[in-house]
Design an enzyme around this catalytic site. Sequence first.
Site, mmCIF file in Angstrom:
data_model
loop_
_atom_site.group_PDB
_atom_site.id
_atom_site.type_symbol
_atom_site.label_atom_id
_atom_site.label_comp_id
_atom_site.label_asym_id
_atom_site.label_seq_id
_atom_site.Cartn_x
_atom_site.Cartn_y
_atom_site.Cartn_z
ATOM 1 C CB CYS A 122 -0.999 -0.010 1.122
ATOM 2 S SG CYS A 122 -1.617 -1.434 1.635
ATOM 3 C CG HIS A 271 -3.397 2.987 0.293
ATOM 4 N ND1 HIS A 271 -3.485 2.236 -1.368
ATOM 5 C CD2 HIS A 271 -3.315 2.069 0.744
ATOM 6 C CE1 HIS A 271 -3.886 1.222 -0.330
ATOM 7 N NE2 HIS A 271 -3.615 0.980 0.638
ATOM 8 C CG ASN A 301 -6.312 -1.093 -1.188
ATOM 9 O OD1 ASN A 301 -5.620 -1.122 -1.658
ATOM 10 N ND2 ASN A 301 -6.789 -1.377 -0.142
HETATM 11 C C1 LIG Z 1 -13.080 -3.990 7.164
HETATM 12 C C2 LIG Z 1 -13.609 -2.911 7.485
HETATM 13 C C3 LIG Z 1 -14.045 -1.824 6.559
HETATM 14 C C4 LIG Z 1 -14.159 -3.357 8.861
HETATM 15 O O1 LIG Z 1 -15.280 -2.636 9.833
HETATM 16 P P1 LIG Z 1 -15.261 -2.220 11.201
HETATM 17 O O2 LIG Z 1 -15.800 -1.340 12.118
HETATM 18 O O3 LIG Z 1 -14.035 -2.141 11.569
HETATM 19 O O4 LIG Z 1 -15.979 -3.526 10.350
HETATM 20 P P2 LIG Z 1 -16.337 -4.793 12.366
HETATM 21 O O5 LIG Z 1 -15.607 -5.600 11.469
HETATM 22 O O6 LIG Z 1 -16.188 -3.839 13.362
HETATM 23 O O7 LIG Z 1 -17.831 -4.991 11.549
HETATM 24 C C5 LIG Z 1 -18.472 -3.981 11.216
HETATM 25 C C6 LIG Z 1 -19.949 -4.662 10.713
HETATM 26 O O8 LIG Z 1 -19.960 -3.886 9.411
HETATM 27 C C7 LIG Z 1 -19.659 -5.086 8.345
HETATM 28 N N1 LIG Z 1 -19.031 -5.435 7.810
HETATM 29 C C8 LIG Z 1 -17.549 -5.077 7.611
HETATM 30 N N2 LIG Z 1 -16.412 -5.038 6.827
HETATM 31 C C9 LIG Z 1 -17.828 -4.987 5.402
HETATM 32 C C10 LIG Z 1 -17.777 -5.073 4.513
HETATM 33 N N3 LIG Z 1 -16.401 -5.176 4.103
HETATM 34 N N4 LIG Z 1 -18.928 -5.322 3.391
HETATM 35 C C11 LIG Z 1 -19.669 -5.018 4.357
HETATM 36 N N5 LIG Z 1 -20.196 -4.853 5.709
HETATM 37 C C12 LIG Z 1 -18.451 -5.313 6.706
HETATM 38 C C13 LIG Z 1 -19.295 -6.255 9.692
HETATM 39 O O9 LIG Z 1 -20.073 -7.560 9.004
HETATM 40 C C14 LIG Z 1 -20.534 -5.566 10.899
HETATM 41 O O10 LIG Z 1 -21.874 -5.668 10.674
HETATM 42 P P3 LIG Z 1 -22.761 -5.396 12.362
HETATM 43 O O11 LIG Z 1 -22.386 -4.892 12.483
HETATM 44 O O12 LIG Z 1 -24.222 -5.546 11.078
HETATM 45 O O13 LIG Z 1 -22.536 -6.716 12.593
HETATM 46 C C15 LIG Z 1 -12.401 -2.033 8.644
HETATM 47 O O14 LIG Z 1 -11.508 -2.659 9.550
HETATM 48 C C16 LIG Z 1 -11.274 -1.164 7.429
HETATM 49 O O15 LIG Z 1 -11.368 -0.197 7.125
HETATM 50 N N6 LIG Z 1 -9.927 -0.986 7.969
HETATM 51 C C17 LIG Z 1 -8.991 -1.182 7.106
HETATM 52 C C18 LIG Z 1 -8.883 -2.436 5.880
HETATM 53 C C19 LIG Z 1 -8.042 -2.218 4.960
HETATM 54 O O16 LIG Z 1 -8.193 -0.875 4.198
HETATM 55 N N7 LIG Z 1 -6.771 -2.713 4.299
HETATM 56 C C20 LIG Z 1 -6.595 -2.455 3.171
HETATM 57 C C21 LIG Z 1 -5.038 -2.491 3.601
HETATM 58 S S1 LIG Z 1 -4.218 -0.539 3.711
#
Ligand SMILES: CC(C)(COP(=O)(O)OP(=O)(O)OC[C@H]1O[C@@H](n2cnc3c(N)ncnc32)[C@H](O)[C@@H]1OP(=O)(O)O)[C@@H](O)C(=O)NCCC(=O)NCCS
Length: 344
Positions: A122, A271, A301
């Site tokens: 990234c 990014h 991404n």
């Molecule tokens: C992946 C990410 C979007 C998940 O968001 P989060 O708020 O941490 O998610 P959680 O795991 O706590 O889940 C919260 C809710 O969102 C949902 N959810 C998580 N990822 C999801 C996705 N990709 N699509 C739809 N729903 C999603 C979960 O199922 C959960 O649902 P609920 O409230 O009904 O139980 C977040 O952690 C994130 O942005 N991480 C960075 C990952 C990234 O960008 N990586 C790339 C490399 S830099």
Amino acid sequence: MEENKLSITNAYIHSMAYYLPKKVLTNEELNRDFPEWSEEKIFKKTGIKVRHIADETETVAELSYEAGKLLLEKNKMDPSEIDFIILCTQSPDYFLPTTACLVQEKLGVSKNCGAVDVNQGCSGFIYALTLGKSLINAGTAKNVLLFMADTYTKHINKLDKSTRTIFGDGASAVLLKGGAPDVRIGEFVLRTDGKGADNLIKPAGGMKIPYSQEALEDKVDKFGNVRKAVDLYMNGPKIFEFAMENVPILVGEILEKNNMKFEEIDHFVLHQANKYMLVKLQRQMKIPSEKFCINMENVGNTVSATIPIALEIAENQKEIKKGDKILIAGFGVGYSWGGTIITL
Ligand SMILES: CC(C)(COP(=O)(O)OP(=O)(O)OC[C@H]1O[C@@H](n2cnc3c(N)ncnc32)[C@H](O)[C@@H]1OP(=O)(O)O)[C@@H](O)C(=O)NCCC(=O)NCCS
């Protein structure tokens, strides 16, 4: 004399091109595979509607070749003019040889050319750019071709919704030249913390945990995602935490190192990890929406390629003009992060 040297060697981004595989993966298809995540929910969480997926024949060398060809055509440039290739990827065609060597041959670049791979994700564009700038400013190369290319979807298990919703494949090609009359690629801030290595990783298939029967077995995690040890693993919340803590500090350090004020920046191009996280970062740093670039809805991404792809989309849509000051910052797998200020 000194002035003359500077005018020959002062590196700048001359032009960019990108290539995306034709095959796409929509939220509708993802919802069919994962009925618990509606199309709306996936869009809300990622800001992505469409990702591009490389088929079996579309490797990083192929995608880079396509992006490179577009870039050379756009500039009516002969491949023999390229004297250095830096190819950034984490999904190379082979462990060895380097994919950069394959692309040199495919593109018809002369043998009088240096070519190396850089393994970075990234933050990859930032690292490729700092290396390319250094080669030009040292007088080692005149025309450096950077490739940021990845086929992460080949690392992803079809039953792992945590990664399938986010990543797409693609390649960007960026031509660096020397001779800019002013500074167009600023000072870099580069940061590394290997303590985060386990949070975005393909654990097996390298030398530490080689391919084995066990590494190829499907395992189900507590969220119902299925992965083999050879597949990509992402701890989304941990990556999120890392970015929220470090990116605002990084942006401050980039401004300080380049002696610029927040208000002087015309565009912030981070990014393009996922929109959910980008918007949170934007809010935390109080960046006005018109200055904050999010161009990933129809791309996904694409790891190291996201920043140059987002820049080119913005440039094509006339959102970025010549002379605008653009702060770019990459962050993620490694952990690795960094950034600078550029002018196109
Ligand atoms: C992946 C990410 C979007 C998940 O968001 P989060 O708020 O941490 O998610 P959680 O795991 O706590 O889940 C919260 C809710 O969102 C949902 N959810 C998580 N990822 C999801 C996705 N990709 N699509 C739809 N729903 C999603 C979960 O199922 C959960 O649902 P609920 O409230 O009904 O139980 C977040 O952690 C994130 O942005 N991480 C960075 C990952 C990234 O960008 N990586 C790339 C490399 S830099």
